[in-house]
Enzyme design. Structure first.
Site, PDB file in Angstrom:
ATOM      1  CE  LYS A 131      -1.757 -10.209   8.774  1.00 23.00           C
ATOM      2  NZ  LYS A 131      -0.749 -10.715   9.705  1.00 23.00           N
ATOM      3  N   GLY A 132      -5.439  -4.536   7.350  1.00 25.44           N
ATOM      4  CA  GLY A 132      -6.546  -3.588   7.406  1.00 25.44           C
ATOM      5  C   GLY A 132      -7.526  -3.852   8.521  1.00 25.44           C
ATOM      6  CB  THR A 153      -0.854  -0.051   1.275  1.00 22.22           C
ATOM      7  OG1 THR A 153      -1.775  -1.114   1.133  1.00 22.22           O
ATOM      8  CG2 THR A 153      -1.576   1.242   1.558  1.00 22.22           C
ATOM      9  NE  ARG A 189      -9.753  -6.374   3.436  1.00 24.41           N
ATOM     10  CZ  ARG A 189      -8.674  -5.615   3.510  1.00 24.41           C
ATOM     11  NH1 ARG A 189      -8.279  -4.901   2.482  1.00 24.41           N
ATOM     12  NH2 ARG A 189      -7.959  -5.573   4.607  1.00 24.41           N
TER      13      ARG A 189
HETATM   14  N1  ASP Z   1      -3.813  -1.933   4.786  1.00 16.88           N
HETATM   15  C1  ASP Z   1      -4.036  -2.544   3.504  1.00 16.88           C
HETATM   16  C2  ASP Z   1      -5.327  -3.326   3.556  1.00 16.88           C
HETATM   17  O1  ASP Z   1      -5.552  -4.048   4.489  1.00 16.88           O
HETATM   18  C3  ASP Z   1      -2.921  -3.435   3.059  1.00 16.88           C
HETATM   19  C4  ASP Z   1      -1.521  -2.843   3.158  1.00 16.88           C
HETATM   20  O2  ASP Z   1      -1.297  -1.904   3.899  1.00 16.88           O
HETATM   21  O3  ASP Z   1      -0.616  -3.363   2.470  1.00 16.88           O
HETATM   22  O4  ASP Z   1      -6.102  -3.231   2.632  1.00 16.88           O
END
Ligand code: ASP
Length: 329
Positions: free
Chosen positions: A239-240, A187, A215
């Site tokens: 982790k979202g 991200t 999602r």
């Molecule tokens: N936070 C993002 C998600 O869960 C993933 C990431 O940060 O790489 O969609």
């Protein structure tokens, strides 16, 4: 006081053995984007413009998990999401479920500026993109060979993941590609404070490898992956689901607001409070303070301040305060 910016290209279990050919293109992009953002701030551009500009560049780089290079859903499709927020005004915009928009971050800004709403998703967001005339491409444009392979391996291992970690024990790296897939995509996000003290943040992502279609992660959720107010601007990665549960970005601002904590202490406390291996963030304060902290093995990141501090890194040798020291450049 003075301008400052920080950006990230994702946090996760990034092995220190990451080969240079996987590491260098990302570090080079981070350096280029840092220079771009710093030059724009030096020229007096507003923080919001700078955060958008930098995130657009990161979205255009296929080595990161945003724009072209976004990871794939369990159906093999791309569903991109993004969010922008301006600290002083609390104006914000977010999008999810995009499959054709080249720069999701700019569509999020248009939602903020051109609609009475904050968040558009899926068909409605795509229709709004057409109406606004933003650049779009066929969904296949966003899908890379690496991400097809990441999805294949995630499905084989029956897992949803931040991004590709290591081939599972006992599995060989795929013979077809011969590529050691022990790398990370991530991200992307940027936070900035301009010379007038305005704060802004922008985050953009393809989400998690092998995520269910539909999602929605933390990135477009205001207060979770992305938040700015008059005190600070924050962009999170990891982790979202954990970032949403722990309202990570807003909590940093709330600790500053209600507990008078300095940015670094607030950020360190929030990241330490989330499960290990799940969260990283970059943040700036209205005073021009910068902070980059993570409880994962690493986080692709970079920052610069008007005072002359600049840093680009992946891993952190955490001291007792969890402070960032870049190594491995
Ligand atoms: N936070 C993002 C998600 O869960 C993933 C990431 O940060 O790489 O969609």
């Amino acid at each position: 006081m003075g301008w400052a910016l920080a950006l990230h290209g994702g946090a996760g279990d990034i092995p220190r053995s990451l080969p240079p050919e996987r590491r260098e293109p990302r570090l080079a992009t981070l350096r280029r984007c840092l220079d771009l953002g710093a030059a724009a701030l030096r020229d007096g551009r507003p923080a919001l413009d700078v955060a958008e500009l930098v995130v657009r560049e990161l979205e255009n780089c296929p080595h990161f998990n945003a724009g072209r290079g976004s990871v794939l859903t369990t159906d093999g499709t791309v569903e991109m999401e993004a969010c922008v927020m301006e600290g002083g005004t609390l104006r914000c915009g977010a999008v999810s479920g995009l499959s054709t928009v080249v720069n999701a971050v700019s569509l999020a800004r248009l939602v903020m500026e051109k609609t009475p709403h904050i968040y558009l998703a899926f068909d409605g967001a795509e229709a709004f993109a057409r109406e606004q005339g933003v650049e779009t491409k066929d969904p296949s444009h966003f899908i890379t060979e690496d991400n097809i392979e990441r999805l294949r391996q995630a499905k084989e291992a029956n897992r949803v993941q931040i991004d590709y970690t290591q081939p599972m024990k006992g599995q060989e790296a795929p013979k077809e590609t011969q590529a050691p897939m022990d790398d990370k995509t991530g991200t992307v996000g940027c936070v900035a404070v301009d010379t007038a003290g305005n704060l802004a943040t922008a985050t953009s992502t393809g989400g998690l490898v092998n995520k269910m279609s539909g999602r929605i992660g933390d990135t477009p959720v205001v207060g979770a992956g992305t938040y700015a107010n008059a005190l600070c601007a924050v962009s999170a990665t990891g982790k979202g689901e954990e970032i949403i549960r722990h309202t990570v970005a807003r909590d940093v601002a709330a600790l500053m607001e209600h507990r008078d904590l300095p940015l670094r202490d607030a950020a360190a406390r929030v990241v330490a409070g989330a499960p290990r291996g799940t969260v990283g963030l970059v943040a700036v304060s209205a005073d021009g303070e910068v902070c980059m902290v993570h409880n994962t093995t690493g986080m692709f990141r970079a920052c610069a301040t008007e005072a002359g501090h600049a840093e680009v890194g992946i891993w952190t040798d955490a001291d007792a305060n969890g402070e960032s020291v870049s190594v491995g450049l």
